[in-house]
Design a protein around this motif. Structure first.
Motif, PDB file in Angstrom:
ATOM      1  N   GLY A 163      73.070  12.126  17.838  1.00  0.00           N
ATOM      2  CA  GLY A 163      74.178  12.482  18.738  1.00  0.00           C
ATOM      3  C   GLY A 163      74.274  11.334  19.695  1.00  0.00           C
ATOM      4  N   SER A 164      73.608  10.372  19.947  1.00  0.00           N
ATOM      5  CA  SER A 164      73.878   9.037  20.692  1.00  0.00           C
ATOM      6  C   SER A 164      74.781   8.267  19.802  1.00  0.00           C
ATOM      7  CB  SER A 164      72.376   8.533  20.859  1.00  0.00           C
ATOM      8  OG  SER A 164      71.671   9.164  21.708  1.00  0.00           O
TER       9      SER A 164
ATOM     10  N   ALA B 114      78.562  20.353  28.589  1.00  0.00           N
ATOM     11  CA  ALA B 114      77.990  21.751  28.671  1.00  0.00           C
ATOM     12  C   ALA B 114      76.870  21.552  29.855  1.00  0.00           C
ATOM     13  CB  ALA B 114      77.425  21.852  27.267  1.00  0.00           C
TER      14      ALA B 114
ATOM     15  N   GLN C 285      68.593  17.121  15.360  1.00  0.00           N
ATOM     16  CA  GLN C 285      68.749  16.802  16.881  1.00  0.00           C
ATOM     17  C   GLN C 285      67.496  16.178  17.457  1.00  0.00           C
ATOM     18  OE1 GLN C 285      69.632  20.426  19.243  1.00  0.00           O
ATOM     19  NE2 GLN C 285      71.580  20.552  18.108  1.00  0.00           N
ATOM     20  N   GLY C 286      67.572  15.284  18.448  1.00  0.00           N
ATOM     21  CA  GLY C 286      66.327  14.387  18.928  1.00  0.00           C
ATOM     22  C   GLY C 286      66.074  13.151  17.963  1.00  0.00           C
ATOM     23  N   LYS C 287      66.821  13.000  16.960  1.00  0.00           N
ATOM     24  CA  LYS C 287      66.876  11.764  16.182  1.00  0.00           C
ATOM     25  C   LYS C 287      67.753  10.622  16.318  1.00  0.00           C
ATOM     26  CE  LYS C 287      65.234  14.800  12.374  1.00  0.00           C
ATOM     27  NZ  LYS C 287      64.045  14.811  12.715  1.00  0.00           N
ATOM     28  N   GLY C 288      68.604  10.663  17.532  1.00  0.00           N
ATOM     29  CA  GLY C 288      69.539   9.373  17.863  1.00  0.00           C
ATOM     30  C   GLY C 288      70.820   9.738  17.290  1.00  0.00           C
TER      31      GLY C 288
ATOM     32  N   GLY D  37      73.902  21.349  31.785  1.00  0.00           N
ATOM     33  CA  GLY D  37      72.506  20.717  31.596  1.00  0.00           C
ATOM     34  C   GLY D  37      72.451  19.594  30.612  1.00  0.00           C
ATOM     35  N   LYS D  38      73.834  19.181  30.115  1.00  0.00           N
ATOM     36  CA  LYS D  38      73.889  18.160  29.260  1.00  0.00           C
ATOM     37  C   LYS D  38      74.413  16.801  29.923  1.00  0.00           C
ATOM     38  CE  LYS D  38      72.774  19.531  24.909  1.00  0.00           C
ATOM     39  NZ  LYS D  38      72.071  20.901  25.383  1.00  0.00           N
TER      40      LYS D  38
ATOM     41  N   VAL E 198      80.855  17.322  20.400  1.00  0.00           N
ATOM     42  CA  VAL E 198      80.105  16.552  19.627  1.00  0.00           C
ATOM     43  C   VAL E 198      78.869  17.652  19.661  1.00  0.00           C
ATOM     44  CG1 VAL E 198      78.289  14.575  20.360  1.00  0.00           C
ATOM     45  CG2 VAL E 198      80.589  14.330  20.987  1.00  0.00           C
ATOM     46  N   ALA E 199      78.334  17.562  18.505  1.00  0.00           N
ATOM     47  CA  ALA E 199      77.261  18.271  18.077  1.00  0.00           C
ATOM     48  C   ALA E 199      76.550  18.001  16.846  1.00  0.00           C
ATOM     49  CB  ALA E 199      77.576  19.839  18.068  1.00  0.00           C
ATOM     50  N   VAL E 200      75.199  18.300  16.765  1.00  0.00           N
ATOM     51  CA  VAL E 200      74.154  18.163  15.728  1.00  0.00           C
ATOM     52  C   VAL E 200      73.653  19.308  15.375  1.00  0.00           C
ATOM     53  CG1 VAL E 200      72.414  16.378  15.204  1.00  0.00           C
ATOM     54  CG2 VAL E 200      74.012  15.479  16.506  1.00  0.00           C
TER      55      VAL E 200
ATOM     56  N   PHE F 114      71.991  13.399  29.594  1.00  0.00           N
ATOM     57  CA  PHE F 114      72.332  13.192  28.091  1.00  0.00           C
ATOM     58  C   PHE F 114      73.452  11.898  28.096  1.00  0.00           C
ATOM     59  CE2 PHE F 114      74.579  13.251  24.045  1.00  0.00           C
ATOM     60  CZ  PHE F 114      73.934  12.565  23.142  1.00  0.00           C
ATOM     61  N   TYR F 115      74.587  12.528  28.874  1.00  0.00           N
ATOM     62  CA  TYR F 115      75.686  11.278  28.637  1.00  0.00           C
ATOM     63  C   TYR F 115      75.805  10.298  29.588  1.00  0.00           C
ATOM     64  CZ  TYR F 115      78.036  14.712  25.717  1.00  0.00           C
ATOM     65  OH  TYR F 115      78.234  15.740  24.727  1.00  0.00           O
TER      66      TYR F 115
ATOM     67  N   PRO G  12      73.983  25.093  19.158  1.00  0.00           N
ATOM     68  CA  PRO G  12      75.404  25.868  19.109  1.00  0.00           C
ATOM     69  C   PRO G  12      76.349  25.370  20.073  1.00  0.00           C
ATOM     70  CG  PRO G  12      73.994  27.036  20.700  1.00  0.00           C
ATOM     71  CD  PRO G  12      73.261  25.937  20.052  1.00  0.00           C
TER      72      PRO G  12
ATOM     73  N   ARG H 202      73.175   8.491  30.233  1.00  0.00           N
ATOM     74  CA  ARG H 202      72.675   7.435  29.340  1.00  0.00           C
ATOM     75  C   ARG H 202      73.661   6.425  28.789  1.00  0.00           C
ATOM     76  NH1 ARG H 202      67.328   9.969  26.851  1.00  0.00           N
ATOM     77  NH2 ARG H 202      67.645   7.995  25.544  1.00  0.00           N
TER      78      ARG H 202
HETATM   79  C1  LIG Z   1      73.678  17.234  22.806  1.00  0.00           C
HETATM   80  C2  LIG Z   1      73.660  16.972  21.402  1.00  0.00           C
HETATM   81  C3  LIG Z   1      74.861  16.562  20.745  1.00  0.00           C
HETATM   82  C4  LIG Z   1      72.550  15.606  21.295  1.00  0.00           C
HETATM   83  O1  LIG Z   1      72.650  15.216  19.894  1.00  0.00           O
HETATM   84  P1  LIG Z   1      71.007  14.851  19.374  1.00  0.00           P
HETATM   85  O2  LIG Z   1      71.240  14.134  17.965  1.00  0.00           O
HETATM   86  O3  LIG Z   1      70.074  15.832  19.743  1.00  0.00           O
HETATM   87  O4  LIG Z   1      70.845  13.660  20.525  1.00  0.00           O
HETATM   88  P2  LIG Z   1      69.818  12.116  20.389  1.00  0.00           P
HETATM   89  O5  LIG Z   1      68.955  12.347  19.598  1.00  0.00           O
HETATM   90  O6  LIG Z   1      70.639  11.074  20.196  1.00  0.00           O
HETATM   91  O7  LIG Z   1      69.419  12.487  21.980  1.00  0.00           O
HETATM   92  C5  LIG Z   1      69.309  11.131  22.621  1.00  0.00           C
HETATM   93  C6  LIG Z   1      68.413  11.442  23.861  1.00  0.00           C
HETATM   94  O8  LIG Z   1      68.868  12.317  24.851  1.00  0.00           O
HETATM   95  C7  LIG Z   1      67.921  13.147  25.110  1.00  0.00           C
HETATM   96  N1  LIG Z   1      68.716  14.360  25.613  1.00  0.00           N
HETATM   97  C8  LIG Z   1      69.237  15.444  24.617  1.00  0.00           C
HETATM   98  N2  LIG Z   1      69.688  16.391  25.407  1.00  0.00           N
HETATM   99  C9  LIG Z   1      69.428  16.024  26.635  1.00  0.00           C
HETATM  100  C10 LIG Z   1      69.679  16.799  27.985  1.00  0.00           C
HETATM  101  N3  LIG Z   1      70.286  18.240  27.789  1.00  0.00           N
HETATM  102  N4  LIG Z   1      69.125  16.028  29.019  1.00  0.00           N
HETATM  103  C11 LIG Z   1      68.734  14.860  28.940  1.00  0.00           C
HETATM  104  N5  LIG Z   1      68.505  14.355  27.952  1.00  0.00           N
HETATM  105  C12 LIG Z   1      68.952  14.777  26.543  1.00  0.00           C
HETATM  106  C13 LIG Z   1      66.923  13.210  23.909  1.00  0.00           C
HETATM  107  O9  LIG Z   1      65.812  13.660  24.477  1.00  0.00           O
HETATM  108  C14 LIG Z   1      66.845  11.939  23.548  1.00  0.00           C
HETATM  109  O10 LIG Z   1      66.124  11.228  24.177  1.00  0.00           O
HETATM  110  P3  LIG Z   1      65.133  10.112  23.648  1.00  0.00           P
HETATM  111  O11 LIG Z   1      66.041   8.947  23.025  1.00  0.00           O
HETATM  112  O12 LIG Z   1      64.353   9.425  24.865  1.00  0.00           O
HETATM  113  O13 LIG Z   1      64.218  10.590  22.546  1.00  0.00           O
HETATM  114  C15 LIG Z   1      72.872  17.853  20.604  1.00  0.00           C
HETATM  115  O14 LIG Z   1      71.602  18.143  21.269  1.00  0.00           O
HETATM  116  C16 LIG Z   1      73.385  19.089  20.299  1.00  0.00           C
HETATM  117  O15 LIG Z   1      74.337  19.159  19.343  1.00  0.00           O
HETATM  118  N6  LIG Z   1      73.486  19.870  21.047  1.00  0.00           N
HETATM  119  C17 LIG Z   1      74.267  21.265  20.954  1.00  0.00           C
HETATM  120  C18 LIG Z   1      75.776  21.181  21.206  1.00  0.00           C
HETATM  121  C19 LIG Z   1      75.970  20.743  22.562  1.00  0.00           C
HETATM  122  O16 LIG Z   1      75.357  20.998  23.551  1.00  0.00           O
HETATM  123  N7  LIG Z   1      76.830  19.505  22.593  1.00  0.00           N
HETATM  124  C20 LIG Z   1      77.170  18.738  23.838  1.00  0.00           C
HETATM  125  C21 LIG Z   1      78.347  19.479  24.325  1.00  0.00           C
HETATM  126  S1  LIG Z   1      78.856  18.773  25.947  1.00  0.00           S
END
Ligand SMILES: CC(C)(COP(=O)(O)OP(=O)(O)OC[C@H]1O[C@@H](n2cnc3c(N)ncnc32)[C@H](O)[C@@H]1OP(=O)(O)O)[C@@H](O)C(=O)NCCC(=O)NCCS
Length: 141
Positions: free
Chosen positions: A85-86, A106, A80-83, A108-109, A73-75, A112-113, A25, A115
């Motif tokens: 979002g990246s 958000a 999720q976890g398939k690259g 905890g995220k 940005v959301a998936v 992710f950024y 969400p 990277r």
């Molecule tokens: C955040 C979000 C967009 C990432 O999209 P995704 O398609 O799952 O991301 P990816 O598959 O490209 O993930 C890339 C890497 O980041 C990592 N990652 C994802 N969320 C992370 C987090 N909170 N902390 C650290 N690493 C994270 C994944 O484990 C993955 O690692 P890997 O490449 O070693 O397997 C998705 O999880 C999402 O929609 N979340 C809910 C909405 C949200 O929170 N959006 C961001 C708002 S700031």
């Protein structure tokens, strides 16, 4: 899976995008007409489909010269976890082609950024509605 990335909003169902944010969400962006306006007013957008199904999205405001800001940005959870979002982030960063790109993650995220080279800002300031609620959620001091 037949995953495709596009920037074309012509065939986007804004109701489907609202559902995506509900399921991801992400935030409370649930009004399709406001989502449509926000995306149309954003210079950069990325939509991701699996066949006809909208499975991911993101957008950025940009002045096209110096500054851009990434939002929404959301998936979908199953994808999720398939690259995906990246790839959304990579495309927004590449197309922005500006000096400084900001976003607010958000809680905890942040990792992710990081990277993609994003660093925590020490002087970022924001006006937000319901500041006490935002503070409890970990967005502001
Ligand atoms: C955040 C979000 C967009 C990432 O999209 P995704 O398609 O799952 O991301 P990816 O598959 O490209 O993930 C890339 C890497 O980041 C990592 N990652 C994802 N969320 C992370 C987090 N909170 N902390 C650290 N690493 C994270 C994944 O484990 C993955 O690692 P890997 O490449 O070693 O397997 C998705 O999880 C999402 O929609 N979340 C809910 C909405 C949200 O929170 N959006 C961001 C708002 S700031």
């Amino acid at each position: 899976m037949d995953i495709r990335f596009s920037t074309d909003e012509k065939r986007i169902s804004w109701e489907e995008l609202a559902r995506l944010y509900e399921l991801a969400p992400l935030g409370k962006r649930r009004q399709p007409e406001k989502l449509e306006l926000a995306f149309r007013n954003s210079l950069l957008k990325v939509f991701v489909h699996d066949g006809k199904k909208l499975i991911g999205a993101g957008r950025a405001l940009s002045d096209g010269v110096w500054r851009a800001a990434i939002y929404d940005v959301a998936v979908l959870p199953d994808y999720q976890g398939k690259g995906i979002g990246s790839e959304i982030i990579r495309r927004l960063v590449e197309h922005a082609d500006v000096e400084i790109i900001t976003l607010y993650a958000a809680p905890g995220k942040g990792p992710f950024y990081e990277r993609f080279g994003f660093r925590k800002m020490k002087t970022a300031m924001a006006i937000m509605p319901n500041p006490e609620e935002r503070k409890a959620l970990g967005f502001i001091e």
